[in-house]
Scaffold this active site. Sequence first.
Site, short mmCIF file in Angstrom:
data_model
loop_
_atom_site.label_atom_id
_atom_site.label_comp_id
_atom_site.label_asym_id
_atom_site.label_seq_id
_atom_site.Cartn_x
_atom_site.Cartn_y
_atom_site.Cartn_z
N LYS A 29 1.01 -1.50 0.05
CA LYS A 29 0.11 0.10 -0.19
C LYS A 29 0.77 1.11 0.00
O LYS A 29 2.14 1.09 0.48
CB LYS A 29 -0.84 -0.20 1.11
CG LYS A 29 -0.48 0.17 2.74
CD LYS A 29 0.12 1.53 2.90
CE LYS A 29 -1.04 2.51 2.96
NZ LYS A 29 -0.75 3.76 3.41
N THR A 55 9.11 1.20 1.63
CA THR A 55 8.08 2.10 1.08
C THR A 55 6.87 1.61 2.08
O THR A 55 6.92 0.73 2.59
CB THR A 55 7.84 1.84 -0.30
OG1 THR A 55 6.82 2.74 -0.55
CG2 THR A 55 7.23 0.36 -0.47
#
Length: 409
Positions: free
Chosen positions: A188, A199
């Site tokens: 996500k 990330t």
Amino acid sequence: MAKITSVSPLAPKSFPSLPVIRGVRFASVAAGVRYAGRTDVMLALLAPGSTMAGVFTRSLTRSANVLDCQAKIGADSDLGAAIIVNSGNSNAFTGKAGDGSVQAICDAVAAATGLPASRVFTSSTGVIGERLPHDRIVARVGDLVAALDEGKGEEAARAIMTTDTFPKGATATVALPGGEVTITGFAKGSGMIAPDMATMLVYVFTDAAVAQADLQQMVGAINDRSFNCITVDSDTSTSDTLLMGATGASGVTVTPQDTTFVQALEEVFLDLAHQVVKDGEGATKFVTVRVTGAASDGDARTHALAIANSPLVKTAIAGEDPNWGRIVMAIGKSGAAADRDSLTIRFGDVLVAENGWVSPDYKEADGAALMNRPEIDISVDIGLGQGKATVWTCDLTHGYISINADYRS
């Protein structure tokens, strides 16, 4: 949190069909962490014999969940593992209460699965600075365990979304001398994207047998070539987490020397990383920035990020304006070595500038035609050495402002 009413124009046509990874099961529920009726918690349970690796944000204000995962990730255990993730609240900047929330969730999952709490990994994503109502998550742990199923990867991917407009998944199957292994993952991320490790939130699984130290080595190295090379808005999250589990259920042992496996794993990482950029808040363009000829790879990365993070560059791209002067500006301000008269700039295969000035053959119409495309390549040769780097970003539109201005409403 802003209501997402449309899917990114850069989104894949569909979520990929994720194959079953032997040794891992998924479940998701609506726990009401922030919104009623929204699926917002996922659980992944990995079988005994699984190894875990991870990389995490280096933000100095990272969440209690990240700190807890960092403390646990290096342990080598044959007891299996669990990953539980909630969306809607990041449990960041919540003081000792945040630590208590992590402990309560870990204890509940441990009790329900028979795992020690040291093998339960948690992530939280969403609004910063509000206490996590962990009791709502704890109350649904039993339901999560009861619903565990090998085929529920897509549901798990959807449960961790915040301002994402689409769930992000990727998979690869690898034929090795010892047999076939499968890799699958989901992520996500949409805003607050400028990783300093991995990330946003990423979870990758394989049925290969990989020693913990080897898995950690592969994850760390590939992360630096993928998730650490993307940026949407230059902001590093307090919650960035990448966790990878190897169940060993295939019976095929893999090491970092197995290049076929490493290449496939990198393809999965890059696919997910690119999907995060393509879902950048308000994004309409996917942009690849390639820098060559820098004094070092580090300088090349510095230049590339200066271009990719420049609001002036990103808004020009949004307006489909081939304003190469903004590329020159970004290189000049980056702090890395550069020589005005040695620069070469290209948009796609169109030579735009060279030798300190616009190319005599450049036509503005050619540059404008390239800027009309949904995917744009910007290439810069610094002309000083052999250093190179590639980063990926998106444009900056009014949509980014609208989403973030209303984020907490």
